[in-house]
Design a protein around this motif. Structure first.
Motif, PDB file in Angstrom:
ATOM      1  N   GLY A   3      46.403  83.041  28.504  1.00 45.85           N
ATOM      2  CA  GLY A   3      45.131  82.617  29.383  1.00 45.85           C
ATOM      3  C   GLY A   3      44.773  83.478  30.554  1.00 45.85           C
ATOM      4  N   ALA A   4      45.792  83.957  31.232  1.00 45.81           N
ATOM      5  CA  ALA A   4      45.549  84.710  32.477  1.00 45.81           C
ATOM      6  C   ALA A   4      44.941  86.106  32.170  1.00 45.81           C
ATOM      7  N   GLU A   5      45.313  86.662  30.945  1.00 43.04           N
ATOM      8  CA  GLU A   5      44.819  88.097  30.600  1.00 43.04           C
ATOM      9  C   GLU A   5      43.368  87.729  30.040  1.00 43.04           C
ATOM     10  N   SER A   6      43.155  86.636  29.316  1.00 50.61           N
ATOM     11  CA  SER A   6      41.639  86.271  28.866  1.00 50.61           C
ATOM     12  C   SER A   6      40.805  86.109  29.786  1.00 50.61           C
ATOM     13  N   ASP A   7      41.089  85.156  30.774  1.00 46.99           N
ATOM     14  CA  ASP A   7      40.293  84.761  32.029  1.00 46.99           C
ATOM     15  C   ASP A   7      40.075  86.128  32.703  1.00 46.99           C
ATOM     16  N   ALA A   8      41.023  86.834  33.192  1.00 52.30           N
ATOM     17  CA  ALA A   8      40.818  88.269  33.880  1.00 52.30           C
ATOM     18  C   ALA A   8      39.877  89.145  33.102  1.00 52.30           C
ATOM     19  N   PHE A   9      39.973  89.262  31.726  1.00 52.17           N
ATOM     20  CA  PHE A   9      39.252  90.076  31.105  1.00 52.17           C
ATOM     21  C   PHE A   9      37.721  89.646  31.206  1.00 52.17           C
ATOM     22  N   ALA A  10      37.647  88.458  30.927  1.00 51.51           N
ATOM     23  CA  ALA A  10      36.213  87.538  30.782  1.00 51.51           C
ATOM     24  C   ALA A  10      35.460  87.848  32.192  1.00 51.51           C
ATOM     25  N   ALA A  11      36.265  87.669  33.231  1.00 49.79           N
ATOM     26  CA  ALA A  11      35.613  87.653  34.614  1.00 49.79           C
ATOM     27  C   ALA A  11      35.125  89.087  35.100  1.00 49.79           C
ATOM     28  N   GLY A  12      35.950  90.225  34.315  1.00 46.26           N
ATOM     29  CA  GLY A  12      35.458  91.431  34.589  1.00 46.26           C
ATOM     30  C   GLY A  12      34.322  91.943  33.942  1.00 46.26           C
ATOM     31  N   VAL A  13      33.698  91.167  32.976  1.00 44.70           N
ATOM     32  CA  VAL A  13      32.616  91.755  32.072  1.00 44.70           C
ATOM     33  C   VAL A  13      31.550  90.430  32.260  1.00 44.70           C
ATOM     34  N   GLU A  14      31.475  90.074  33.368  1.00 48.59           N
ATOM     35  CA  GLU A  14      30.139  88.957  33.554  1.00 48.59           C
ATOM     36  C   GLU A  14      28.834  89.619  32.825  1.00 48.59           C
ATOM     37  N   GLY A  15      28.278  88.478  32.304  1.00 48.98           N
ATOM     38  CA  GLY A  15      27.057  88.845  31.605  1.00 48.98           C
ATOM     39  C   GLY A  15      27.158  89.410  30.117  1.00 48.98           C
ATOM     40  N   ALA A  16      28.379  89.858  29.849  1.00 46.86           N
ATOM     41  CA  ALA A  16      28.375  90.394  28.606  1.00 46.86           C
ATOM     42  C   ALA A  16      27.967  89.569  27.362  1.00 46.86           C
ATOM     43  N   GLY A  17      27.990  88.347  27.470  1.00 44.21           N
ATOM     44  CA  GLY A  17      27.493  87.198  26.486  1.00 44.21           C
ATOM     45  C   GLY A  17      28.526  86.975  25.228  1.00 44.21           C
ATOM     46  N   ALA A  18      29.184  87.874  24.796  1.00 44.82           N
ATOM     47  CA  ALA A  18      30.228  87.461  23.921  1.00 44.82           C
ATOM     48  C   ALA A  18      31.696  88.068  24.344  1.00 44.82           C
TER      49      ALA A  18
END
Lengths: 81, 148
Positions: free
Chosen positions: B13-28
């Motif tokens: 969860g922490a890895e997924s959240d951190a990754f997603a937070a770093g790519v704001e606006g990516a869409g997928a």
């Protein structure tokens, strides 16, 4: 040069790495020299189609030249993931 | 792009959240997790994962860089563990982020296909019966690379 062994190649030879003095021109020549040493090397290198080789940490081929190479690694096909 | 080859467990969860937070606006954002499987249900005591320090990191970085280029990814993440793992433990994860889901899914599959056969990891099954077996590479894994 440094010669490294991984997975069952390491187990058959009984070492993870060693320093080898060689004037072998290619990986295949080096393999022949190692095979001639002792039975455990002959056993590890019995079937080259079951092995892969990396030269200075890049996948390579058994007919590749060894000139300038510092590190040779032998291992079975990878099973990551 | 982050590559981590580590002994320690990771928090999905922490890895997924951190990754997603770093790519704001990516869409997928696509994530895949590999888990130690006990195919014989009780037959597997542990999985030992050996790797080639130095080459592993380089090979994973090269594979991830190629994926980022081919699919114009916003980012990619690869975490792969080594050492002794129990059944049910997470072995590895990949994450990809792109504008559209097709690119993110394809790039994640590409990463998985390549790291199965081109990153220097080897798995050994430690059996509950006391024996052990190196996991053999499958022809299907090599064939999987041909589609790229």
């Amino acid at each position: 040069m440094d010669v490294l062994y991984f997975a069952w190649v390491r187990e058959r030879i009984g070492l993870p790495r060693e320093q080898v003095e060689t004037s072998a021109a290619t990986v295949a020549d080096l393999v022949e020299e190692l095979r001639a040493r002792e039975e455990r090397y002959a056993a590890a290198f019995a079937d080259l189609s079951a092995l892969r080789v990396a030269l200075d940490q890049e996948l390579s081929d058994f007919d590749a030249p060894l000139a300038g190479v510092r590190e040779v690694a032998f291992f079975p096909p990878m099973t990551g993931g | 792009m982050r590559i981590s080859v580590q002994k320690a467990p990771f928090e999905l969860g922490a890895e997924s959240d951190a990754f997603a937070a770093g790519v704001e606006g990516a869409g997928a954002v696509v994530t895949f997790t590999g888990v130690v499987r006990d195919a014989d249900q009780g037959g597997l005591a542990a999985m030992e994962i050996e790797h080639y320090p130095g080459m592993t990191e380089k090979a994973l970085a090269a594979i991830a860089e190629e994926a980022v280029k081919r699919w114009s990814l916003a980012d990619a993440l690869v975490i792969h563990r080594h050492g002794r793992l129990a059944p049910g433990e997470r072995i590895m994860m990949v994450a990809t982020a792109a504008r559209h889901r097709k690119d993110a899914f394809e790039a994640a599959e590409y990463l998985m296909d390549y790291l199965k056969s081109r990153a220097p990891f080897w798995k050994k099954e430690i059996l509950a019966s006391g024996g052990s077996d190196w996991v053999a590479a499958k022809d299907a894994d090599e064939d999987a690379l041909k589609r790229w």
